[in-house]
Design a protein around this motif. Structure first.
Motif, PDB file in Angstrom:
ATOM      1  N   CYS A  66      47.298 -71.195 -28.559  1.00  0.00           N
ATOM      2  CA  CYS A  66      46.992 -69.811 -28.046  1.00  0.00           C
ATOM      3  C   CYS A  66      48.471 -69.157 -28.508  1.00  0.00           C
ATOM      4  CB  CYS A  66      47.490 -70.743 -25.980  1.00  0.00           C
ATOM      5  SG  CYS A  66      46.474 -70.743 -25.021  1.00  0.00           S
ATOM      6  N   LEU A  67      49.507 -70.342 -28.593  1.00  0.00           N
ATOM      7  CA  LEU A  67      50.962 -69.649 -29.286  1.00  0.00           C
ATOM      8  C   LEU A  67      49.686 -69.079 -30.164  1.00  0.00           C
ATOM      9  CD1 LEU A  67      52.866 -72.649 -29.759  1.00  0.00           C
ATOM     10  CD2 LEU A  67      53.364 -70.081 -27.964  1.00  0.00           C
ATOM     11  N   ALA A  68      49.266 -69.450 -31.544  1.00  0.00           N
ATOM     12  CA  ALA A  68      48.148 -68.999 -32.833  1.00  0.00           C
ATOM     13  C   ALA A  68      47.792 -67.397 -32.617  1.00  0.00           C
ATOM     14  CB  ALA A  68      47.512 -69.725 -33.753  1.00  0.00           C
ATOM     15  N   ILE A  69      46.970 -67.793 -31.372  1.00  0.00           N
ATOM     16  CA  ILE A  69      46.167 -66.577 -30.261  1.00  0.00           C
ATOM     17  C   ILE A  69      47.517 -65.105 -30.233  1.00  0.00           C
ATOM     18  CG2 ILE A  69      44.700 -65.281 -28.809  1.00  0.00           C
ATOM     19  CD1 ILE A  69      43.755 -68.461 -28.667  1.00  0.00           C
ATOM     20  N   ALA A  70      48.217 -65.128 -29.569  1.00  0.00           N
ATOM     21  CA  ALA A  70      50.100 -64.541 -29.203  1.00  0.00           C
ATOM     22  C   ALA A  70      49.858 -63.779 -30.767  1.00  0.00           C
ATOM     23  CB  ALA A  70      50.460 -65.421 -28.336  1.00  0.00           C
ATOM     24  N   LEU A  71      50.137 -64.453 -31.732  1.00  0.00           N
ATOM     25  CA  LEU A  71      50.850 -63.848 -32.576  1.00  0.00           C
ATOM     26  C   LEU A  71      49.802 -63.544 -33.509  1.00  0.00           C
ATOM     27  CD1 LEU A  71      53.173 -66.921 -34.655  1.00  0.00           C
ATOM     28  CD2 LEU A  71      53.808 -64.504 -33.920  1.00  0.00           C
ATOM     29  N   ALA A  72      48.345 -63.685 -33.888  1.00  0.00           N
ATOM     30  CA  ALA A  72      47.496 -62.995 -34.298  1.00  0.00           C
ATOM     31  C   ALA A  72      47.203 -61.784 -33.734  1.00  0.00           C
ATOM     32  CB  ALA A  72      46.289 -63.769 -33.977  1.00  0.00           C
ATOM     33  N   ARG A  73      47.284 -61.813 -32.109  1.00  0.00           N
ATOM     34  CA  ARG A  73      46.638 -60.633 -31.782  1.00  0.00           C
ATOM     35  C   ARG A  73      47.881 -59.401 -31.884  1.00  0.00           C
ATOM     36  NH1 ARG A  73      44.580 -62.446 -26.219  1.00  0.00           N
ATOM     37  NH2 ARG A  73      42.263 -62.773 -26.769  1.00  0.00           N
ATOM     38  N   LEU A  74      49.952 -59.931 -31.938  1.00  0.00           N
ATOM     39  CA  LEU A  74      50.830 -59.224 -32.148  1.00  0.00           C
ATOM     40  C   LEU A  74      50.668 -58.340 -33.166  1.00  0.00           C
ATOM     41  CD1 LEU A  74      53.274 -61.424 -30.457  1.00  0.00           C
ATOM     42  CD2 LEU A  74      53.025 -59.211 -29.912  1.00  0.00           C
ATOM     43  N   ALA A  75      49.870 -59.365 -34.609  1.00  0.00           N
ATOM     44  CA  ALA A  75      49.965 -58.926 -35.965  1.00  0.00           C
ATOM     45  C   ALA A  75      48.864 -57.925 -36.116  1.00  0.00           C
ATOM     46  CB  ALA A  75      49.538 -60.675 -36.575  1.00  0.00           C
ATOM     47  N   ARG A  76      47.870 -57.774 -35.354  1.00  0.00           N
ATOM     48  CA  ARG A  76      46.062 -56.969 -35.240  1.00  0.00           C
ATOM     49  C   ARG A  76      46.933 -55.257 -34.645  1.00  0.00           C
ATOM     50  NH1 ARG A  76      43.013 -59.283 -33.308  1.00  0.00           N
ATOM     51  NH2 ARG A  76      41.579 -60.200 -35.361  1.00  0.00           N
ATOM     52  N   ALA A  77      47.690 -55.519 -33.715  1.00  0.00           N
ATOM     53  CA  ALA A  77      48.257 -54.153 -32.855  1.00  0.00           C
ATOM     54  C   ALA A  77      49.778 -53.636 -33.508  1.00  0.00           C
ATOM     55  CB  ALA A  77      48.763 -54.710 -31.798  1.00  0.00           C
ATOM     56  N   ALA A  88      59.954 -54.394 -30.849  1.00  0.00           N
ATOM     57  CA  ALA A  88      58.677 -53.481 -29.291  1.00  0.00           C
ATOM     58  C   ALA A  88      58.665 -53.713 -28.376  1.00  0.00           C
ATOM     59  CB  ALA A  88      57.369 -53.164 -30.557  1.00  0.00           C
ATOM     60  N   ALA A  89      58.896 -54.999 -28.320  1.00  0.00           N
ATOM     61  CA  ALA A  89      59.609 -55.909 -26.653  1.00  0.00           C
ATOM     62  C   ALA A  89      60.556 -55.461 -25.740  1.00  0.00           C
ATOM     63  CB  ALA A  89      58.197 -57.169 -27.028  1.00  0.00           C
ATOM     64  N   PHE A  90      61.358 -55.758 -26.894  1.00  0.00           N
ATOM     65  CA  PHE A  90      62.567 -56.271 -25.550  1.00  0.00           C
ATOM     66  C   PHE A  90      63.944 -56.023 -26.652  1.00  0.00           C
ATOM     67  CE2 PHE A  90      59.994 -60.821 -25.484  1.00  0.00           C
ATOM     68  CZ  PHE A  90      59.623 -60.609 -24.589  1.00  0.00           C
ATOM     69  N   GLY A  91      63.827 -55.092 -27.596  1.00  0.00           N
ATOM     70  CA  GLY A  91      63.944 -54.266 -28.329  1.00  0.00           C
ATOM     71  C   GLY A  91      65.211 -54.947 -29.850  1.00  0.00           C
ATOM     72  N   ALA A 379      57.023 -61.706 -26.027  1.00  0.00           N
ATOM     73  CA  ALA A 379      56.065 -60.558 -26.290  1.00  0.00           C
ATOM     74  C   ALA A 379      54.459 -60.023 -26.149  1.00  0.00           C
ATOM     75  CB  ALA A 379      56.736 -60.134 -27.876  1.00  0.00           C
ATOM     76  N   ALA A 380      53.912 -60.986 -26.566  1.00  0.00           N
ATOM     77  CA  ALA A 380      52.478 -60.723 -26.705  1.00  0.00           C
ATOM     78  C   ALA A 380      52.229 -60.015 -24.813  1.00  0.00           C
ATOM     79  CB  ALA A 380      51.527 -61.879 -26.867  1.00  0.00           C
ATOM     80  N   LEU A 381      53.087 -61.053 -23.876  1.00  0.00           N
ATOM     81  CA  LEU A 381      53.044 -60.705 -22.571  1.00  0.00           C
ATOM     82  C   LEU A 381      52.800 -59.664 -22.360  1.00  0.00           C
ATOM     83  CD1 LEU A 381      50.991 -61.882 -19.946  1.00  0.00           C
ATOM     84  CD2 LEU A 381      53.635 -62.884 -19.532  1.00  0.00           C
ATOM     85  N   LEU A 383      53.445 -56.341 -23.782  1.00  0.00           N
ATOM     86  CA  LEU A 383      52.993 -55.131 -24.459  1.00  0.00           C
ATOM     87  C   LEU A 383      51.855 -55.860 -23.727  1.00  0.00           C
ATOM     88  CD1 LEU A 383      54.474 -55.380 -27.743  1.00  0.00           C
ATOM     89  CD2 LEU A 383      55.322 -54.230 -26.143  1.00  0.00           C
ATOM     90  N   ARG A 384      50.987 -56.446 -22.804  1.00  0.00           N
ATOM     91  CA  ARG A 384      49.900 -56.435 -22.308  1.00  0.00           C
ATOM     92  C   ARG A 384      48.849 -57.021 -24.180  1.00  0.00           C
ATOM     93  NH1 ARG A 384      49.753 -52.378 -18.089  1.00  0.00           N
ATOM     94  NH2 ARG A 384      51.460 -52.907 -16.833  1.00  0.00           N
ATOM     95  N   LEU A 385      49.286 -57.780 -24.647  1.00  0.00           N
ATOM     96  CA  LEU A 385      48.238 -57.897 -26.391  1.00  0.00           C
ATOM     97  C   LEU A 385      47.796 -59.538 -25.646  1.00  0.00           C
ATOM     98  CD1 LEU A 385      50.532 -57.015 -28.837  1.00  0.00           C
ATOM     99  CD2 LEU A 385      48.765 -55.551 -27.983  1.00  0.00           C
ATOM    100  N   GLU A 386      48.038 -60.039 -24.439  1.00  0.00           N
ATOM    101  CA  GLU A 386      47.511 -60.976 -24.665  1.00  0.00           C
ATOM    102  C   GLU A 386      46.983 -61.441 -23.639  1.00  0.00           C
ATOM    103  OE1 GLU A 386      45.924 -63.515 -25.250  1.00  0.00           O
ATOM    104  OE2 GLU A 386      47.099 -65.100 -26.557  1.00  0.00           O
ATOM    105  N   LYS A 387      45.711 -62.221 -22.810  1.00  0.00           N
ATOM    106  CA  LYS A 387      45.678 -62.251 -21.404  1.00  0.00           C
ATOM    107  C   LYS A 387      46.038 -63.176 -20.824  1.00  0.00           C
ATOM    108  CE  LYS A 387      40.728 -62.267 -22.785  1.00  0.00           C
ATOM    109  NZ  LYS A 387      39.002 -62.911 -22.968  1.00  0.00           N
ATOM    110  N   PRO A 388      46.893 -62.911 -19.990  1.00  0.00           N
ATOM    111  CA  PRO A 388      48.126 -63.745 -19.246  1.00  0.00           C
ATOM    112  C   PRO A 388      47.834 -65.088 -18.808  1.00  0.00           C
ATOM    113  CG  PRO A 388      47.156 -61.508 -17.693  1.00  0.00           C
ATOM    114  CD  PRO A 388      46.274 -61.515 -18.717  1.00  0.00           C
TER     115      PRO A 388
END
Length: 434
Positions: A66-77, A88-91, A379-381, A383-388
């Motif tokens: 789950c952590l890896a998927i969050a990083l992967a989606r951040l990397a793609r976006a 981008a998420a927190f400054g 951050a993934a949560l 920025l809405r890049l990850e399913k809740p």
């Protein structure tokens, strides 16, 4: 998302294509960083838990993936690696604190794996197993990592591929021995007769939590990866899943080959499991592979520290020296600082009174890396890049890792993370960004 990216500091200029990491190298960065020296003693620590290790592995694999998927989606976006994701998420202040904590953890980890590698070789060459000989050889190993990385990220990637291929040999070999034993009709050793309880599962999971750290390697080296937007997400997810399966299969295989009572007391469970087949050379074989495994992990870790330091210097949060590059596009300033700090830690560990302190610092190093995992999942949560649901699992898993580390180590991790703020303030004043 494009609007967010426009507010971030520009990423550092990438190295020429001939110096970048390719898809296979990016995958090797993940696999080779996660598989360090810890896996070679993991069966011994897990042996008393018996069948509880199966659901414990399931929890560890689910949380890490789950952590890896969050990083992967951040990397793609978002381009630019973890600094860009968190900023981008927190400054940018949150990004600095998180990544400063991560850099400190990597500096310490380089020293730890160099010492671990020389300690493993001490099994074959007793003269370098302790004291000044071990420290000097460990410093020499760090110098070797510097030379490899000075040639460019691609050189580090080639070394990582070779080390990764070598280090998985004993992990696969024990699984093959299980198949051979089944084919010969010889029964497997039963797992320890421990009752399956929630407490035992959680305890076993806590022991394997830190064995999975390092899956962020592809995301951290995104700035020196070719076609990072496509390569990094795939390398992160595939590498994490591959290592998880290797860990599960090899650990259970060792416990099927060794009596549970003997496995729990073994200092080299893989060597003991292979010994009936390879004889007396089993210990030397596993020791050499363990040394190569540790050095391969160190080669990747020092590259991670360099890329994170360069990203922070590029944002004006560290002195310009950290962003200075050589002809190969390597941030040589960051590389020299990382190597220098690691060597100082190695030399400090010679003192007998320092051993316990150094062991504790290694734990604090792991805790400092957890900060990155937790904040990236948040951050993934945000920025809405990850399913809740997946993001919540990742966040809870990261928090569980802090709990497993203990309060004292966690507090030290927080203190070290905040200790970088004065350096950031001075650097931003010098750069006119205060």
């Amino acid at each position: 998302m494009n609007e967010i990216a426009e507010t971030l500091p520009p990423p550092p200029p990438p190295p020429p294509p001939s110096r970048r990491l390719g898809p296979l190298m990016s995958l090797a960065m993940v696999v080779g960083t996660v598989i360090g020296s810890g896996i070679y003693v993991l069966p011994a620590t897990l042996a008393p838990f018996g069948a509880n290790i199966i659901p414990a592995f399931g929890i560890a694999i689910l949380g890490t993936c789950c952590l890896a998927i969050a990083l992967a989606r951040l990397a793609r976006a978002l381009p630019g690696g973890p600094y860009a994701y968190i900023a981008a998420a927190f400054g940018d202040r949150a990004a600095f604190v998180t990544l400063w904590s991560y850099v400190v953890s990597q500096w310490t980890a380089v020293a730890a794996v160099a010492i671990a590698a020389m300690g493993a070789l001490g099994f074959v060459f007793p003269a370098i197993g302790s004291g000044w000989p071990l420290a000097l050889c460990a410093c020499g190993a760090i110098a070797g990592m510097v030379l490899v990385n000075l040639s460019g990220a691609r050189s580090a990637g080639v070394v990582q591929i070779v080390a990764t291929v070598i280090k998985v040999v004993p992990l696969l070999l024990v699984a093959v021995l299980v198949v051979v034993r089944l084919g010969s009709g010889t029964p497997l050793e039963p797992l320890a007769p421990a009752p399956i309880t929630a407490q035992a599962i959680v305890s076993a999971c806590a022991l394997m939590l830190f064995a999975f750290t390092g899956f962020e390697a592809a995301a951290v080296t995104a700035n020196v990866t070719e076609d990072a937007g496509d390569v990094v997400p795939g390398a992160t997810i595939r590498g994490t899943a591959l290592v998880a399966l290797l860990y599960l299969c090899s650990t259970v295989a060792v416990l099927w080959l060794l009596p549970s009572a003997g496995a729990s007391m073994s200092q080299a469970p893989f060597a003991d499991a292979i010994a009936p087949t390879l004889g007396n050379i089993a210990g030397a074989f596993v020791a050499i592979v363990a040394a190569i495994s540790a050095l391969g992990a160190g080669n990747a870790i020092i590259l991670l520290a360099v890329e994170i330091s360069r990203a922070m210097a590029n944002a004006g949060d560290l002195p310009p020296f950290f962003a200075r590059t050589n002809k190969a596009g390597v941030a040589s300033g960051s590389l020299l600082v990382a190597a220098g700090v690691a060597m100082l830690l190695v030399l400090a560990s010679i003192s007998d009174s320092f051993v316990a302190v150094f062991t504790f610092v290694s734990l604090v190093s792991a805790v400092s890396a957890l900060v990155l995992y937790l904040i990236c999942a948040c951050a993934a949560l945000k920025l809405r890049l990850e399913k809740p649901a997946l993001a919540v699992i990742a966040i809870l898993y990261a928090i569980a890792m802090f709990v497993g580390a203990g309060l004292e180590a966690t507090l030290w991790g927080v203190v070290l993370a905040l200790a970088g703020l004065p350096l950031r303030w001075l650097s931003r004043r010098r750069n006119g960004l205060a």
